[in-house]
Design a protein around this motif. Structure first.
Motif, short mmCIF file in Angstrom:
data_model
loop_
_atom_site.label_atom_id
_atom_site.label_comp_id
_atom_site.label_asym_id
_atom_site.label_seq_id
_atom_site.Cartn_x
_atom_site.Cartn_y
_atom_site.Cartn_z
N ASN A 55 0.83 -1.21 0.00
CA ASN A 55 0.00 0.00 0.00
C ASN A 55 0.86 1.25 0.00
OD1 ASN A 55 0.91 -0.27 2.55
ND2 ASN A 55 -1.08 -0.70 3.49
N ARG A 58 2.75 2.35 -4.79
CA ARG A 58 2.44 1.40 -5.86
C ARG A 58 2.27 2.06 -7.22
NH1 ARG A 58 -2.71 -0.54 -2.64
NH2 ARG A 58 -4.34 0.74 -3.51
N GLN A 62 4.11 1.04 -10.68
CA GLN A 62 3.36 0.77 -11.92
C GLN A 62 3.82 1.69 -13.05
OE1 GLN A 62 -0.60 0.91 -9.89
NE2 GLN A 62 -1.07 -0.79 -11.25
N THR A 76 1.06 -8.56 -14.81
CA THR A 76 -0.26 -8.45 -14.19
C THR A 76 -0.03 -7.91 -12.78
OG1 THR A 76 -1.12 -10.32 -15.43
CG2 THR A 76 -2.29 -9.76 -13.40
N TYR A 77 -0.80 -6.92 -12.37
CA TYR A 77 -0.62 -6.37 -11.02
C TYR A 77 -1.54 -7.05 -10.03
CZ TYR A 77 2.44 -2.92 -12.99
OH TYR A 77 3.50 -2.32 -13.62
N ILE A 78 -1.02 -7.22 -8.82
CA ILE A 78 -1.75 -7.87 -7.74
C ILE A 78 -1.62 -6.94 -6.53
CG2 ILE A 78 -1.78 -9.89 -6.21
CD1 ILE A 78 -0.28 -11.27 -8.75
N VAL A 79 -2.75 -6.38 -6.09
CA VAL A 79 -2.69 -5.41 -5.00
C VAL A 79 -2.97 -6.13 -3.68
CG1 VAL A 79 -3.63 -3.28 -4.08
CG2 VAL A 79 -3.40 -3.55 -6.54
N GLN A 80 -1.92 -6.30 -2.92
CA GLN A 80 -2.03 -6.97 -1.62
C GLN A 80 -2.50 -5.99 -0.54
OE1 GLN A 80 1.69 -8.00 0.25
NE2 GLN A 80 0.74 -9.40 1.70
N GLY A 81 -2.16 -4.72 -0.70
CA GLY A 81 -2.53 -3.74 0.32
C GLY A 81 -1.75 -3.97 1.59
N ASN A 82 -2.46 -4.22 2.68
CA ASN A 82 -1.78 -4.43 3.97
C ASN A 82 -0.70 -5.50 3.87
OD1 ASN A 82 -3.47 -2.62 5.18
ND2 ASN A 82 -4.86 -4.16 6.03
N PRO A 83 0.47 -5.22 4.44
CA PRO A 83 1.56 -6.21 4.39
C PRO A 83 1.30 -7.35 5.38
CG PRO A 83 2.30 -4.22 5.52
CD PRO A 83 0.89 -3.97 5.09
N HIS A 88 0.73 -14.47 2.45
CA HIS A 88 -0.48 -13.75 2.04
C HIS A 88 -0.30 -13.18 0.64
CE1 HIS A 88 -3.28 -10.25 1.86
NE2 HIS A 88 -4.11 -11.14 2.36
N GLY A 91 -0.64 -15.97 -1.71
CA GLY A 91 -2.05 -16.38 -1.78
C GLY A 91 -2.86 -15.44 -2.67
N CYS A 92 -2.56 -14.15 -2.60
CA CYS A 92 -3.26 -13.18 -3.46
C CYS A 92 -2.99 -13.45 -4.95
CB CYS A 92 -2.84 -11.75 -3.12
SG CYS A 92 -3.41 -11.17 -1.52
N ALA A 93 -1.84 -14.08 -5.24
CA ALA A 93 -1.46 -14.32 -6.64
C ALA A 93 -2.08 -15.60 -7.21
CB ALA A 93 0.06 -14.39 -6.76
N ILE B 14 -5.52 -8.15 -9.80
CA ILE B 14 -6.10 -8.81 -8.63
C ILE B 14 -6.03 -7.84 -7.44
CG2 ILE B 14 -5.79 -10.74 -7.01
CD1 ILE B 14 -4.58 -12.31 -9.41
N GLU B 19 -8.23 -4.46 0.75
CA GLU B 19 -8.21 -3.22 -0.03
C GLU B 19 -9.61 -2.84 -0.48
OE1 GLU B 19 -5.75 -0.92 -1.60
OE2 GLU B 19 -4.88 -1.56 0.30
#
Ligand code: ZN
Lengths: 357, 59
Positions: A55, A58, A62, A76-83, A88, A91-93, B14, B19
């Protein structure tokens, strides 16, 4: 095989530089750290890359990477946000990776060796994961792997008081999709994060095989200012060893010196490779640069002697004193204190700072 | 721990549930993508699990 590149994290150990830019964009030998990861993937033939963003910073990441086409890859972007931890992030990927195998690469790492040995060794095996390991003198500060005589991993422990080996777990791994089920079964650690070492340990407890690949070449997790300088030194060394002073006359550029075509190096400047000088830069008035120094774009250097340092860019360095072992943020000014003596302090300077030496 | 994320139907970007929950509605963070993404687009089961285990998804 796909690639997952982690570009989150807060970069707290690189403050104040990371107050204004994500650590993955700190330049080393005039290329942002993250670019080395992208190039490592491409050189191993992995061009479908998921970049996991935290967060912080980013949009800048980009903007730098774009859709990847400039680097010969597809992002491809993957927004995890909170570390919430490496597991995790992985897992988001999951939806990006699908049923493929993938290589996980921590975006603040730089490896001298290419990834192909790790990748092909893993692809030709029955293992569900492969972990890059490096021999270290201080394993207590790392995740440490115990391996059997076939170099398969038998145990992974985080920062052990009594390390089972000197093999530290480094920032690159290969996984098959089994890892996603292991991650779903994890609980957050004491620090509230899903740890990648816990996922690896679960795979081992399931009786699955995890290979290891011991990295012979130089590697660096670029976390602190001194890491930036050390990585800079190693990467510049690929241009050759340190050289004797060479005065530039009539635009002759000495060996081991990379100068962008839009840079101006005036006669009488002393350049001592290996160094890298980026575009729109002017070096003159008897300045002396190097060895092991990167001067970022849009910088003017006059008088000063700069050695073993990284100048990120858009800086003005006119001090008559030495700038040594220093990391200067973008837009910094280092000027002379009218004959006041100074003894080359080591500087880590944030963006737009003004220092009088 | 269940990891919940939404894939943008237009560009494949994703976004993790934490978020989405914070933003309520967001323009897809993919490059030049105009899609609107929201927590409500997650499945009912995912939303329920997320809300029941909210502390896990926050720091
Ligand atoms: Zn989108």
């Amino acid at each position: 095989m796909k690639g997952v590149l982690l570009a989150g994290g807060r970069g707290t150990r690189l403050r104040p530089i990371t107050n204004t830019r994500p650590k993955q964009l700190v330049p080393v030998a005039n290329s942002p750290v993250i670019q080395y990861g992208i190039e490592a993937f491409r050189e191993a033939g992995i061009t479908e890359i998921g970049v996991v963003l935290g967060n912080k910073g980013r949009e800048r990441i980009q903007r730098f990477l774009g859709d990847g086409s400039e680097f010969g890859v597809d992002i491809t972007y993957i927004v995890q946000g909170n570390p919430l931890g490496l597991s995790h992030a992985v897992g988001c990927a999951r939806a990006f990776v699908g049923s493929d195998d993938f290589v996980l690469y921590l975006g603040d790492n730089i490896f001298e060796d290419d990834l192909s040995e790790l990748v092909t060794g893993f692809a030709n095996s029955e293992a569900v994961a492969s972990v890059a390991l490096g021999n270290v003198d201080n394993p207590q500060r790392f995740g440490v792997a115990d391996v059997d005589d076939q170099r398969n991993v038998t145990r992974v422990v985080e920062k052990p008081d009594d390390p089972p080996s000197s093999l530290a777990v480094l920032g690159v791994y290969a996984f098959s999709r089994e890892v996603f089920d292991a991650i779903e079964r994890l609980e957050p650690s004491w620090r509230g994060e899903l740890e990648i070492t816990d996922a690896i340990q679960l795979l081992l407890e399931d009786g699955l095989t995890i290979r290891s690949h011991v990295v012979d070449g130089w590697w660096m997790d670029v976390g602190k200012p001194e890491d930036v300088l050390e990585a800079n030194r190693h990467l510049l060394e690929t241009n050759g060893p340190a050289r004797a002073d060479e005065r530039v006359d009539e635009s002759e550029i000495p060996d081991g010196v990379e100068v962008h075509e839009s840079a101006t190096v005036e006669d009488g400047t002393v350049l001592r490779g290996p160094i890298s000088i980026a575009g729109d830069t002017t070096i003159g008035d008897g300045a002396s640069i190097g060895p092991y120094t990167s001067i970022g774009p849009g910088t003017t250097v006059r008088n000063a002697h700069i050695e073993n340092s990284v100048i990120i860019g858009d800086s003005k360095i006119t001090t008559e004193n030495e700038v040594v072992n220093s990391l200067l943020g973008r837009g910094s000014t280092v000027k002379s204190a009218n004959g006041m003596p100074a003894d080359s302090p080591r500087l880590t300077v944030g963006e737009n700072s003004i220092i009088t030496l | 721990m269940r990891i919940i994320a939404l894939t943008c139907p237009s560009c494949g970007t994703i976004v993790a549930a934490n978020e989405l929950e914070e933003a309520v509605l967001m323009t897809c963070p993919g490059l030049e993508c105009e899609e609107t993404l929201g927590f409500e687009q997650l499945s009912e089961a995912d939303r329920k699990h997320f809300i029941e285990h909210l502390d896990q998804y926050r720091l």
